[in-house]
Enzyme design. Structure first.
Site: not given
Length: 464
Positions: A150, A225, A249
């Protein structure tokens, strides 16, 4: 004397309305020009970041194409069809080479990215890591496994942007602890993936790298996210991704994209070398965790991460290894479940998933007990929402300084930046008609004092 002379010169001018009008207009124009110049600088930084991404992906494509030309017999389709556990076994026994696996996934990741815009950087050090892995005396648990990372997790030689302009250009000098541990276990981090601006959102869009789409349905979001991770893995461009989760997320992209994800217990995995627009949050703990296609892959990843290297690099992580005995035990368990929590409305598919899981667990000999989460309104509003925004969202609002707000975040951001007094007045007005919105607005005011913050920490940590 100088001040007196200055006043003598200016005094007659203040009485002239034309002068005052000119000063006002000039000041207004100066403000507008400065704002435009600021926006132009922001746009330039974003364009530079996009050019850097495009160059990185070109480099990645050349590397994948070169390997394919030099190794035309590579069984790419077979490699991509294997589960992570199967792939790990074949890599360890030597029936597949780390090169064939890495370049197969590089090619597939590029293909998926062209469809859904999920990759923001090529970790060029992966080719060096490939050579290091082959020289390791002992093959780690993730030997030769390509891993996607990420955006906000630091990788040496790369930027962690959090979707914000202020972090652009800050090239990291070393890997985050989790990336170091992955490498020590033989994994090969190879790409970084997209996120929403600030990461406090369930979509996956920012003004630097754009909107990420769901590979299962391009009209839908992959969630957020860790949306870039969800999109890449669901599209087949990665086997294992490392995301982060405060309020869903990891879990939401996993749900939206048909994957498995885990938010570990707080402090279970090191967060050293991870950036965030919100710091100092202790009531609700964010955590790094894996996203993959199946549960066995998550277990293998956690087994690899919870090792001596992690505990050595970050002494704040409890030195508790993965408990294989507990994981593989067939001992019957007593498991609580609910279909509705009384706060969030579940979709029919969610209810169906719970019912099917309950049935399978019962058939496996476990005792399944229905229960209702206690004090759900209090927990969500006072502990969870107020816990995330204990500062009244001040840190989050500050993170947008010198930036442009993504249109997808406009309404959310405008709510955050309202003065606390306005939020409280709106909460009072809306309470009779929209009580939940009123509670949300009240919670977004924060805790108000250090005493209240300590009281909240106590309420979160101690049952009452």
């Amino acid at each position: 004397m100088t001040l007196e002379r200055l006043w003598q010169v200016l005094d007659p001018l203040w009485a002239d309305p034309r002068v005052l009008s000119a000063l006002f207009c000039g000041s207004a124009m100066a403000v507008v020009l400065l704002k435009r110049l600021g926006h132009r600088r922001i746009q330039q930084k974003m364009e530079e970041a996009r050019r850097a991404r495009d160059l990185a992906l070109e480099r990645m494509e050349k590397a994948a194409r070169r390997f394919k030309q030099e190794n035309p017999g590579t069984q790419t389709a077979h490699i991509l069809s294997l589960t992570m556990v199967e792939l790990a076994e074949k890599l360890k026994e030597g029936s597949l080479s780390p090169e064939s696996v890495l370049y197969s996934y590089m090619g597939k990741a590029l293909e998926v990215n062209r469809e859904v815009n999920c990759v923001i950087d090529f970790i060029h050090g992966c080719e060096d890591q490939l050579q290091k892995v082959k020289q390791q005396k002992e093959k780690g648990l993730l030997y030769g496994i390509p891993v996607s990372i990420k955006d906000h997790i630091d990788c040496k030689g790369h930027v962690s942007s959090a979707g914000l302009v202020k972090f652009l250009g800050q090239v990291k000098e070393e890997d985050s602890v989790i990336v170091q541990v992955l490498k020590s276990q033989g994994a090969i981090p190879f790409v970084k993936t997209n996120i929403p601006q600030t990461m406090i959102n369930y979509d996956c869009s920012n003004l630097i790298f754009g909107q990420t789409l769901n590979p299962l349905n391009h009209q839908k979001t992959p969630g957020g996210s860790s949306g870039g991770e969800g999109a890449l893995i669901a599209g087949g461009g990665s086997l294992l991704g490392i995301g982060s989760d405060v309020a869903g997320s990891i879990r939401l992209p996993s749900s939206f994209c048909g994957l498995c994800g885990l938010k570990p217990t707080g402090f279970r995995i090191s967060k050293l070398g991870v950036i965030s627009p919100i710091t100092g949050m202790n009531s609700v703990i964010g955590m790094l965790g894996p996203i993959a296609r199946d549960v066995d892959s998550l277990a293998l990843c956690m087994k690899a991460l919870l090792c001596e290297e992690m505990f050595r690099l970050d002494p704040t992580v409890p030195p508790i290894p993965f408990d294989e005995e507990v994981y593989t035990s067939s001992k019957p368990l007593r498991i609580g479940y609910y279909e509705e929590d009384g706060y969030f409305q579940p979709s029919p598919s969610m209810k169906r998933a719970v019912q099917q899981t309950r049935k399978l667990l019962q058939e496996a000999g476990h005792t399944i007990v229905p229960f209702a989460p206690p004090k759900i309104d209090y927990v969500v509003d006072e502990l969870f929402t107020r816990g995330i925004f204990s500062d009244g969202a001040a840190h989050l609002v500050d993170s947008f300084k010198g930036d442009i707000v993504d249109p997808n975040l406009k309404s959310q951001f405008n709510t955050y930046k309202l003065p606390a007094l306005v939020k409280r007045i709106l909460a009072i007005i809306l309470k009779p008609i929209y009580p939940r919105i009123a509670r949300d607005l009240s919670a977004l005011c924060g805790v108000g004092s250090a005493k209240n913050l300590w009281d909240q920490h106590t309420a979160v940590g101690l049952p009452h």
